[in-house]
Design a protein around this motif. Structure first.
Motif, PDB file in Angstrom:
ATOM      1  N   GLU A 151      -4.480   8.380  -3.198  1.00 48.16           N
ATOM      2  CA  GLU A 151      -4.112   9.246  -2.074  1.00 48.16           C
ATOM      3  C   GLU A 151      -2.625   9.145  -1.781  1.00 48.16           C
ATOM      4  O   GLU A 151      -1.953  10.144  -1.504  1.00 48.16           O
ATOM      5  CB  GLU A 151      -4.908   8.866  -0.830  1.00 48.16           C
ATOM      6  N   ALA A 152      -2.111   7.930  -1.870  1.00 50.61           N
ATOM      7  CA  ALA A 152      -0.688   7.742  -1.598  1.00 50.61           C
ATOM      8  C   ALA A 152       0.158   8.468  -2.625  1.00 50.61           C
ATOM      9  O   ALA A 152       1.159   9.098  -2.293  1.00 50.61           O
ATOM     10  CB  ALA A 152      -0.354   6.250  -1.588  1.00 50.61           C
ATOM     11  N   LEU A 153      -0.247   8.400  -3.872  1.00 52.06           N
ATOM     12  CA  LEU A 153       0.518   9.070  -4.915  1.00 52.06           C
ATOM     13  C   LEU A 153       0.416  10.577  -4.772  1.00 52.06           C
ATOM     14  O   LEU A 153       1.417  11.289  -4.818  1.00 52.06           O
ATOM     15  CB  LEU A 153      -0.002   8.663  -6.297  1.00 52.06           C
ATOM     16  N   ALA A 154      -0.797  11.045  -4.603  1.00 55.85           N
ATOM     17  CA  ALA A 154      -0.997  12.489  -4.537  1.00 55.85           C
ATOM     18  C   ALA A 154      -0.534  13.063  -3.210  1.00 55.85           C
ATOM     19  O   ALA A 154      -0.318  14.260  -3.084  1.00 55.85           O
ATOM     20  CB  ALA A 154      -2.467  12.828  -4.759  1.00 55.85           C
ATOM     21  N   ARG A 164      11.878   0.937  -1.807  1.00 56.48           N
ATOM     22  CA  ARG A 164      11.892   1.831  -0.650  1.00 56.48           C
ATOM     23  C   ARG A 164      10.763   2.832  -0.787  1.00 56.48           C
ATOM     24  O   ARG A 164      10.569   3.425  -1.853  1.00 56.48           O
ATOM     25  CB  ARG A 164      13.227   2.595  -0.590  1.00 56.48           C
ATOM     26  N   ASP A 165      10.018   3.004   0.295  1.00 54.17           N
ATOM     27  CA  ASP A 165       8.952   3.995   0.338  1.00 54.17           C
ATOM     28  C   ASP A 165       9.508   5.338  -0.142  1.00 54.17           C
ATOM     29  O   ASP A 165      10.490   5.845   0.392  1.00 54.17           O
ATOM     30  CB  ASP A 165       8.457   4.118   1.782  1.00 54.17           C
ATOM     31  N   TRP A 166       8.856   5.904  -1.183  1.00 55.72           N
ATOM     32  CA  TRP A 166       9.483   7.116  -1.717  1.00 55.72           C
ATOM     33  C   TRP A 166       9.377   8.293  -0.755  1.00 55.72           C
ATOM     34  O   TRP A 166      10.144   9.247  -0.871  1.00 55.72           O
ATOM     35  CB  TRP A 166       8.978   7.459  -3.104  1.00 55.72           C
ATOM     36  N   TYR A 167       8.451   8.210   0.185  1.00 57.65           N
ATOM     37  CA  TYR A 167       8.350   9.300   1.152  1.00 57.65           C
ATOM     38  C   TYR A 167       9.472   9.253   2.193  1.00 57.65           C
ATOM     39  O   TYR A 167       9.619  10.172   2.992  1.00 57.65           O
ATOM     40  CB  TYR A 167       6.982   9.299   1.839  1.00 57.65           C
ATOM     41  N   SER A 168      10.256   8.161   2.174  1.00 57.10           N
ATOM     42  CA  SER A 168      11.429   8.190   3.056  1.00 57.10           C
ATOM     43  C   SER A 168      12.477   9.144   2.482  1.00 57.10           C
ATOM     44  O   SER A 168      13.315   9.668   3.204  1.00 57.10           O
ATOM     45  CB  SER A 168      12.007   6.779   3.213  1.00 57.10           C
ATOM     46  N   PHE A 169      12.394   9.388   1.181  1.00 60.27           N
ATOM     47  CA  PHE A 169      13.326  10.344   0.563  1.00 60.27           C
ATOM     48  C   PHE A 169      12.766  11.766   0.528  1.00 60.27           C
ATOM     49  O   PHE A 169      13.508  12.734   0.570  1.00 60.27           O
ATOM     50  CB  PHE A 169      13.672   9.895  -0.858  1.00 60.27           C
ATOM     51  N   GLY A 218       0.784  -1.232   0.000  1.00 63.19           N
ATOM     52  CA  GLY A 218       0.000   0.000   0.000  1.00 63.19           C
ATOM     53  C   GLY A 218       0.811   1.273   0.000  1.00 63.19           C
ATOM     54  O   GLY A 218       0.250   2.352  -0.083  1.00 63.19           O
ATOM     55  N   ARG A 219       2.127   1.140   0.059  1.00 61.88           N
ATOM     56  CA  ARG A 219       2.944   2.349   0.047  1.00 61.88           C
ATOM     57  C   ARG A 219       3.618   2.519  -1.309  1.00 61.88           C
ATOM     58  O   ARG A 219       4.214   1.573  -1.824  1.00 61.88           O
ATOM     59  CB  ARG A 219       4.010   2.291   1.146  1.00 61.88           C
TER      60      ARG A 219
END
Lengths: 301, 301
Positions: free
Chosen positions: A238-241, A102-107, A20-21
């Motif tokens: 939602e995750a993408l946006a 890797r979860d892109w929001y970690s970057f 989901g991420r």
DNA sequence: CACCCTTATGCTACAACTGAGCAAAACCCC
DNA sequence: GGGGTTTTGCTCAGTTGTAGCATAAGGGTG
């Protein structure tokens, strides 16, 4: 005037949904994007990228789109100017071969505003304002940029401005890859994992493009498994946006565009009413110019 | 695995409004787009393109945007694979230096649907249907493509599908640059001037991008002189989009977005009521994410 | 100068779409 | 059986988009 000989390198931002991420395929430490040189055997740049990524991941790419080409002099490298052609690819996770998701929001953690914006308001904003005030000549100009790109002081947060936000953090010396000279005396850095070279910048470019694209082309479905519930689809969008959307309106939008059809089955066990399963109507890609997924934004933030 | 050495070439689609007609800068005969190799002295690809175009036209470019990069094996050229990075630039006519401005619809005449669609309905459509029927296996697929890209049989004409339309004509052997083997025995070609190499294809890419862009960014103004009437602006947008728009709604749209401000002067002598002159409010580029010029389409066709 | 033609500008009616919220349905767990 | 959760159906007001009517203000002509 026969032109400079350069070596061309393909660089890929490969996105998949893992648990989901939204995640991006990286290799090594510090993480870098999968890449490979253009070889004489490659028919085209796109074919070359496909070949490299499929070799490195063992998976085929559903969707692949060119992002940007750059050949700046100041990029590292000697012996011929390095020229990079970057691509954005969408796929489903499977086994990532070598490398890992890797979860892109970690970057780019500040890009996730779905539930919590404290990172933005409590950490980033104050440091940006500090940077704004640091230059009296540029102050007005800097203030405007901060306001617009980060949606501060009344402006609205615009998900697609990913690259502009990264560039602002870069210029203001708040990310470790900024030139030392730009870094304020005691300015603390902003959270977020670093990538090799300028790959974090390329990632930001890819994320920006993807966020813009889901608004006018039905590309989300490349990330979904064959059957999915509308909630899963919404979670994906939602995750993408990086922002929440209004559930009922989202469903209405999807349905009235005939983007999906029911499989007839339902998905139970989530602790609530079972959800119907849908599949993407691939035909719509041919039928007409479909509008994609314009987010029914939920204005409350 | 050190990668193939390639030579990089910059290719520019430079657009200006000449006597109210959208025109593209070309050199020589057959016409080709201005181009030049990437040299060691160039800081970046964009800087290289600016340098080449400004040298060849004597004018500076207001707006320059990367279009696409390709390095297909089958493009002509020996001694190293040629790699082309194409750009779209907007400017105002002035003196074109060497080279000259050519109405872009002379190369892609079917894209101008403002007043007359007989070329499409009477000439192109029948030949395309012929091509559709020529392959029994592919017929259904071909029919769909023709319907969507050319807006036939009930579908709506979509201005941005410039490239898809060109590709369809290419594949169906209706343009002279199509491979001979694709050309039907006695199929007549479609009107429209040819360009050197694959430059007509690059032009189509640029036109497609520009048509899409005017919908969400205020780029039209790069083509206008400092002061203009709303009618001139509308003519410009119509010329770019290749379709007519509803005058009153167009004005409302422009005005309510605060894109322009009155200069106080009027422009008379057109045989009707004099029109007020306006100038572009450059500040809006900074103020917020402005919506560009979503065309209030006039549906009657 | 009265009249007509042309272009510019103002305004209104109506349809379609969007954002937001209420409420019922259908499951889980205790 | 009751409370919690998720899914689904529906309403409603405000906004935006499409289309057309009407008036204003010039030029040209008899």
């Amino acid at each position: 005037m026969s032109g400079q000989a350069v070596t061309a390198e393909l660089l890929a931002v490969i996105v998949a949904l893992v648990d989901g991420r939204p995640s991006v395929l990286t290799l090594g430490e510090p993480p870098r994007l999968p890449s490979g040189p253009l070889l004489p055997s490659h028919r085209s740049l796109q074919a070359a990228t496909r070949a490299w990524v499929e070799e490195q991941t063992g998976r085929s790419l559903g969707y692949l789109e060119q992002l940007y080409t750059f050949a700046d002099l100041d990029r590292e490298g000697d012996g011929g100017r390095p020229m990079s052609v970057s691509y954005l690819g969408l796929t489903t996770p499977g086994s990532p071969g070598i490398g890992g998701w890797r979860d892109w929001y970690s970057f780019l953690p500040w890009e996730d505003t779905r539930t919590d914006t404290r990172l933005l308001t409590d950490v980033i904003a104050p440091r940006l304002w500090q940077w704004v005030d640091a230059d009296t000549g540029e102050r007005a100009e800097r203030r405007r940029r901060v306001q617009i790109t980060f949606g501060l002081s009344g402006e609205t947060w615009q998900p697609e401005l990913v690259l502009q936000r990264y560039e602002l953090l870069y210029e203001s010396g708040l990310v470790p890859e900024s030139p030392d000279s730009w870094r304020g005396a005691d300015a603390e850095l902003v959270p977020g994992d670093r990538m090799a070279g300028d790959h974090r910048r390329v990632l930001a470019t890819g994320l920006a493009r993807l966020r813009a694209k889901i608004g006018y082309r039905p590309v989300v479905f490349e990330l979904m498994s064959p059957a999915f519930t509308l909630r899963q689809l919404q979670d994906c969008v939602e995750a993408l946006a990086g922002r929440a959307v209004h559930t009922q309106n989202f469903r209405r939008l999807i349905e009235q565009q005939d983007l999906v059809e029911e499989t007839g089955e339902v998905h139970a066990g989530t602790g609530g009413r079972p959800a119907r399963l849908y599949r993407f109507r691939r035909q719509v890609l041919h039928e007409r110019h479909v509008a994609g997924t314009t987010l029914p934004t939920t204005r409350s933030r």
